[in-house]
Design a protein around this motif. Structure first.
Motif, PDB file in Angstrom:
ATOM      1  N   GLY A 107       2.656  -4.520 -37.952  1.00 48.94           N
ATOM      2  CA  GLY A 107       2.172  -5.634 -38.752  1.00 48.94           C
ATOM      3  C   GLY A 107       2.119  -5.308 -40.237  1.00 48.94           C
ATOM      4  N   ARG A 154      -1.413  -8.381 -36.640  1.00 45.19           N
ATOM      5  CA  ARG A 154      -0.287  -8.896 -35.848  1.00 45.19           C
ATOM      6  C   ARG A 154      -0.792  -9.323 -34.476  1.00 45.19           C
ATOM      7  NH1 ARG A 154       4.747  -6.344 -33.040  1.00 45.19           N
ATOM      8  NH2 ARG A 154       6.286  -8.005 -33.283  1.00 45.19           N
ATOM      9  N   LYS A 156       0.536 -11.588 -32.064  1.00 44.17           N
ATOM     10  CA  LYS A 156       1.733 -12.358 -31.742  1.00 44.17           C
ATOM     11  C   LYS A 156       1.430 -13.499 -30.778  1.00 44.17           C
ATOM     12  CE  LYS A 156       6.613 -11.587 -30.733  1.00 44.17           C
ATOM     13  NZ  LYS A 156       7.632 -10.559 -30.399  1.00 44.17           N
ATOM     14  N   ILE A 215       0.412 -11.971 -38.820  1.00 43.20           N
ATOM     15  CA  ILE A 215       1.857 -11.891 -38.636  1.00 43.20           C
ATOM     16  C   ILE A 215       2.213 -12.416 -37.244  1.00 43.20           C
ATOM     17  CG2 ILE A 215       3.871 -10.383 -38.855  1.00 43.20           C
ATOM     18  CD1 ILE A 215       2.004 -10.326 -41.293  1.00 43.20           C
ATOM     19  N   ASP A 216       3.247 -13.247 -37.173  1.00 37.65           N
ATOM     20  CA  ASP A 216       3.764 -13.766 -35.889  1.00 37.65           C
ATOM     21  C   ASP A 216       2.719 -14.551 -35.104  1.00 37.65           C
ATOM     22  OD1 ASP A 216       6.203 -12.564 -36.421  1.00 37.65           O
ATOM     23  OD2 ASP A 216       5.719 -10.740 -35.315  1.00 37.65           O
TER      24      ASP A 216
END
Length: 267
Positions: A107, A154, A156, A215-216
């Motif tokens: 990340g 991160r 996701k 992130i994501d």
């Protein structure tokens, strides 16, 4: 980039004690420094040789911790099971607590890549150690209109949301939820980092902003970004947009960059 000597700079040995214009360090008489004719001030050798290498490596400390935990697990399994250790390792995964460090490193690396889209005037420090603690700051970005303290996460496919309780009859309480789970401690962590950066800068005229950058994550097509306790919760593209909005009096980017690089060493 290397801060080369400009046409109005002169390297010299100081006859009198002085103070570095960029980082505020005390320069004793007889020490070598750079004299800036245009401003009639001096700067220290360290600020004059500051390079991109001093910016740090995003995710480096998280990767080291992941490798340390992975290697310790492998050593333990091979010691406890001399004959079957290799097979056990091949058929089993590292625990989530270990994999989380690798995920965190990725990340930070992904966000560092996106921060490369910032204008050249920005200075960015990655993976900085907070002296006296075991904690670190993922990214510090210094622009001509302020400083951003950024924590990369991160998660996701998961959605960050602002959860509000109370209102007219009860005190309003805001919390950060990620897929329904309370993650407000992440906000508290950024606020603590912002406070430390403000102390290191020691100049109330320099705005310091905090951001949690996911992130994501599973962001909605419209909206999604929000602020909680003065911390922006957002994604990389929107973060960069907010960082490049000129809304305050310009600051001396090089001076603040050098000061923060000294205060928060590479992790």
């Amino acid at each position: 980039m290397t801060l080369e000597l400009g046409p109005d700079d002169k390297r010299m040995r100081l006859r009198y004690a002085g103070t570095c214009r960029r980082c505020g360090a005390t320069l004793s008489s007889g020490s070598e420094a750079i004299y800036e004719r245009a401003t009639k001030t001096v700067r220290c050798e360290q600020c004059s040789s500051l390079t991109e290498a001093h910016s740090g490596t995003a995710g480096a400390s998280a990767r080291r911790e992941h490798e340390r935990r992975r290697d310790r697990r492998e050593e333990r399994i091979r010691t406890e099971h001399p004959k079957l250790g290799g097979l056990i390792l091949a058929l089993t995964d590292d625990p989530q607590s270990t994999r989380a460090w690798q995920q965190g490193a990725v990340g930070e690396e992904l966000l560092a890549h996106r921060l490369g889209d910032l204008p050249e005037a920005f200075r960015v420090l990655h993976d900085r150690r907070i002296p006296g603690t075991r904690a670190n700051i993922d990214h510090i970005a210094i622009g001509s209109h302020g400083v951003w303290v950024i924590d990369a996460k991160r998660y996701k496919g998961k959605r960050p949301t602002l959860h509000v309780t109370g209102g007219i009859l009860r005190p309003r309480v805001e919390s950060l939820r990620v897929d329904g789970r309370d993650r407000t401690k992440l906000v508290d962590g950024v606020r603590s980092q912002v406070a430390r950066v403000k102390t290191a800068i020691a100049d109330d005229a320099v705005p310091v902003h905090g951001a949690l950058c996911f992130i994501d994550a599973d962001w909605p097509l419209i909206g999604g970004s929000f602020t909680i306790d003065d911390v922006l919760v957002t994604w990389p593209r929107n973060l960069i947009k907010r960082m490049t909005e000129d809304s305050t009096t310009p600051i001396d980017t090089d001076t603040i960059h050098a000061r923060l690089a000294r205060a928060f060493p590479t992790a």
